[in-house]
Design a protein around this motif. Sequence first.
Motif, PDB file in Angstrom:
ATOM      1  N   GLU A   1       0.811  -1.211   0.000  1.00  0.00           N
ATOM      2  CA  GLU A   1       0.000   0.000   0.000  1.00  0.00           C
ATOM      3  C   GLU A   1       0.850   1.269   0.000  1.00  0.00           C
ATOM      4  OE1 GLU A   1      -3.409   0.601  -0.332  1.00  0.00           O
ATOM      5  OE2 GLU A   1      -3.220  -1.452  -1.018  1.00  0.00           O
ATOM      6  N   ASP A   2       2.143   1.142   0.369  1.00  0.00           N
ATOM      7  CA  ASP A   2       3.035   2.312   0.377  1.00  0.00           C
ATOM      8  C   ASP A   2       3.013   3.034  -0.966  1.00  0.00           C
ATOM      9  OD1 ASP A   2       3.777   1.825   2.969  1.00  0.00           O
ATOM     10  OD2 ASP A   2       5.778   1.050   2.473  1.00  0.00           O
ATOM     11  N   ARG A   3       2.853   2.293  -2.045  1.00  0.00           N
ATOM     12  CA  ARG A   3       2.888   2.914  -3.370  1.00  0.00           C
ATOM     13  C   ARG A   3       1.794   3.967  -3.533  1.00  0.00           C
ATOM     14  NH1 ARG A   3       1.655  -2.726  -5.633  1.00  0.00           N
ATOM     15  NH2 ARG A   3      -0.505  -2.935  -5.037  1.00  0.00           N
ATOM     16  N   TYR A   4       0.728   3.872  -2.745  1.00  0.00           N
ATOM     17  CA  TYR A   4      -0.351   4.854  -2.810  1.00  0.00           C
ATOM     18  C   TYR A   4      -0.439   5.740  -1.571  1.00  0.00           C
ATOM     19  CZ  TYR A   4      -1.983   1.761  -6.558  1.00  0.00           C
ATOM     20  OH  TYR A   4      -2.072   1.006  -7.695  1.00  0.00           O
ATOM     21  N   THR A   5       0.026   5.242  -0.434  1.00  0.00           N
ATOM     22  CA  THR A   5      -0.182   5.972   0.813  1.00  0.00           C
ATOM     23  C   THR A   5       1.021   6.758   1.299  1.00  0.00           C
ATOM     24  OG1 THR A   5       0.396   4.018   2.122  1.00  0.00           O
ATOM     25  CG2 THR A   5      -1.944   4.335   1.591  1.00  0.00           C
ATOM     26  N   LEU A   6       2.225   6.336   0.960  1.00  0.00           N
ATOM     27  CA  LEU A   6       3.420   7.024   1.435  1.00  0.00           C
ATOM     28  C   LEU A   6       3.488   8.418   0.817  1.00  0.00           C
ATOM     29  CD1 LEU A   6       5.781   6.256   3.293  1.00  0.00           C
ATOM     30  CD2 LEU A   6       7.114   5.777   1.250  1.00  0.00           C
ATOM     31  N   ARG A   7       3.618   9.418   1.665  1.00  0.00           N
ATOM     32  CA  ARG A   7       3.617  10.805   1.179  1.00  0.00           C
ATOM     33  C   ARG A   7       5.017  11.364   1.024  1.00  0.00           C
ATOM     34  NH1 ARG A   7      -1.584  13.983   3.016  1.00  0.00           N
ATOM     35  NH2 ARG A   7      -3.032  12.258   3.110  1.00  0.00           N
ATOM     36  N   LYS A   8       5.990  10.730   1.631  1.00  0.00           N
ATOM     37  CA  LYS A   8       7.362  11.222   1.573  1.00  0.00           C
ATOM     38  C   LYS A   8       8.291  10.035   1.384  1.00  0.00           C
ATOM     39  CE  LYS A   8       9.983  14.717   3.935  1.00  0.00           C
ATOM     40  NZ  LYS A   8      10.120  15.516   5.136  1.00  0.00           N
ATOM     41  N   GLY A   9       9.309  10.234   0.585  1.00  0.00           N
ATOM     42  CA  GLY A   9      10.244   9.151   0.336  1.00  0.00           C
ATOM     43  C   GLY A   9       9.996   8.507  -1.017  1.00  0.00           C
ATOM     44  N   ARG A  10      10.598   7.374  -1.192  1.00  0.00           N
ATOM     45  CA  ARG A  10      10.509   6.676  -2.472  1.00  0.00           C
ATOM     46  C   ARG A  10       9.524   5.535  -2.401  1.00  0.00           C
ATOM     47  NH1 ARG A  10      16.854   6.430  -4.218  1.00  0.00           N
ATOM     48  NH2 ARG A  10      17.090   8.669  -4.284  1.00  0.00           N
ATOM     49  N   VAL A  11       8.838   5.326  -3.513  1.00  0.00           N
ATOM     50  CA  VAL A  11       7.928   4.196  -3.636  1.00  0.00           C
ATOM     51  C   VAL A  11       8.259   3.457  -4.925  1.00  0.00           C
ATOM     52  CG1 VAL A  11       6.065   5.221  -2.300  1.00  0.00           C
ATOM     53  CG2 VAL A  11       6.134   5.573  -4.757  1.00  0.00           C
ATOM     54  N   LEU A  12       7.972   2.197  -4.926  1.00  0.00           N
ATOM     55  CA  LEU A  12       8.174   1.379  -6.107  1.00  0.00           C
ATOM     56  C   LEU A  12       6.812   1.074  -6.694  1.00  0.00           C
ATOM     57  CD1 LEU A  12      10.218  -0.188  -7.820  1.00  0.00           C
ATOM     58  CD2 LEU A  12       9.849  -2.138  -6.320  1.00  0.00           C
ATOM     59  N   LEU A  13       6.588   1.531  -7.944  1.00  0.00           N
ATOM     60  CA  LEU A  13       5.306   1.283  -8.581  1.00  0.00           C
ATOM     61  C   LEU A  13       5.466   1.208 -10.087  1.00  0.00           C
ATOM     62  CD1 LEU A  13       4.204   4.495  -9.485  1.00  0.00           C
ATOM     63  CD2 LEU A  13       4.129   4.514  -7.040  1.00  0.00           C
ATOM     64  N   SER A  14       4.502   0.573 -10.703  1.00  0.00           N
ATOM     65  CA  SER A  14       4.506   0.449 -12.167  1.00  0.00           C
ATOM     66  C   SER A  14       3.913   1.719 -12.773  1.00  0.00           C
ATOM     67  CB  SER A  14       3.670  -0.769 -12.575  1.00  0.00           C
ATOM     68  OG  SER A  14       2.297  -0.516 -12.338  1.00  0.00           O
ATOM     69  N   GLY A  15       3.955   1.824 -14.084  1.00  0.00           N
ATOM     70  CA  GLY A  15       3.360   2.968 -14.763  1.00  0.00           C
ATOM     71  C   GLY A  15       1.864   3.048 -14.537  1.00  0.00           C
ATOM     72  N   ILE A  16       1.176   1.910 -14.584  1.00  0.00           N
ATOM     73  CA  ILE A  16      -0.271   1.877 -14.340  1.00  0.00           C
ATOM     74  C   ILE A  16      -0.563   2.309 -12.902  1.00  0.00           C
ATOM     75  CG2 ILE A  16      -2.301   0.374 -14.179  1.00  0.00           C
ATOM     76  CD1 ILE A  16      -1.492   0.886 -17.062  1.00  0.00           C
ATOM     77  N   GLN A  17       0.242   1.826 -11.955  1.00  0.00           N
ATOM     78  CA  GLN A  17       0.044   2.222 -10.561  1.00  0.00           C
ATOM     79  C   GLN A  17       0.308   3.712 -10.365  1.00  0.00           C
ATOM     80  OE1 GLN A  17       2.722  -0.645  -8.926  1.00  0.00           O
ATOM     81  NE2 GLN A  17       1.141  -2.206  -8.706  1.00  0.00           N
ATOM     82  N   ALA A  18       1.231   4.267 -11.129  1.00  0.00           N
ATOM     83  CA  ALA A  18       1.481   5.716 -11.062  1.00  0.00           C
ATOM     84  C   ALA A  18       0.244   6.481 -11.533  1.00  0.00           C
ATOM     85  CB  ALA A  18       2.693   6.089 -11.908  1.00  0.00           C
TER      86      ALA A  18
END
Length: 154
Positions: free
Chosen positions: A23-40
């Motif tokens: 869920e970090d890919r959507y909820t983390l507001r600071k720092g780095r997240v790992l996500l795909s283009g669709i998830q972006a």
Amino acid sequence: MTDIETRSQCAERTPANKQISLEDRYTLRKGRVLLSGIQALVRLPIDQMRMDQSRGLNTATFISGYRGSPLGGYDLQLSRAKGLLEQHNIRFQPGVNEELAATAVWGSQQVGLFEGAEVDGVCGIWYGKTPGVDRSCDAFRHANAAGSSPKGAL
């Protein structure tokens, strides 16, 4: 210096006790997240709603498109994130075809025309494939001519 890091370099900087969630890919507001283009593309309206809220705006987002579009999986990712989208006043409604989806997004821009509106503006997002763009030109033309509310966007 480059922004690209190897997995081991990243692991060296991450505390061993740091809990990492998908869920970090959507909820983390600071720092780095790992996500795909669709998830972006799923995260984009979430971030927009967060920015609007921080500026004191009362807005919403409406997303519609055709499930058979080349963005295969976008609708699935939006559906999986339904709870989080709802928390941020984002509504995803898949279209039966591109024309109906485009017309629905156009309709979301008419929020200021009627009494009882719950938001001041709606960010409208449409997706589809090239032949669907051709067939949806009438809805696009009318939506463009009508415009959006001052706090809305197409």
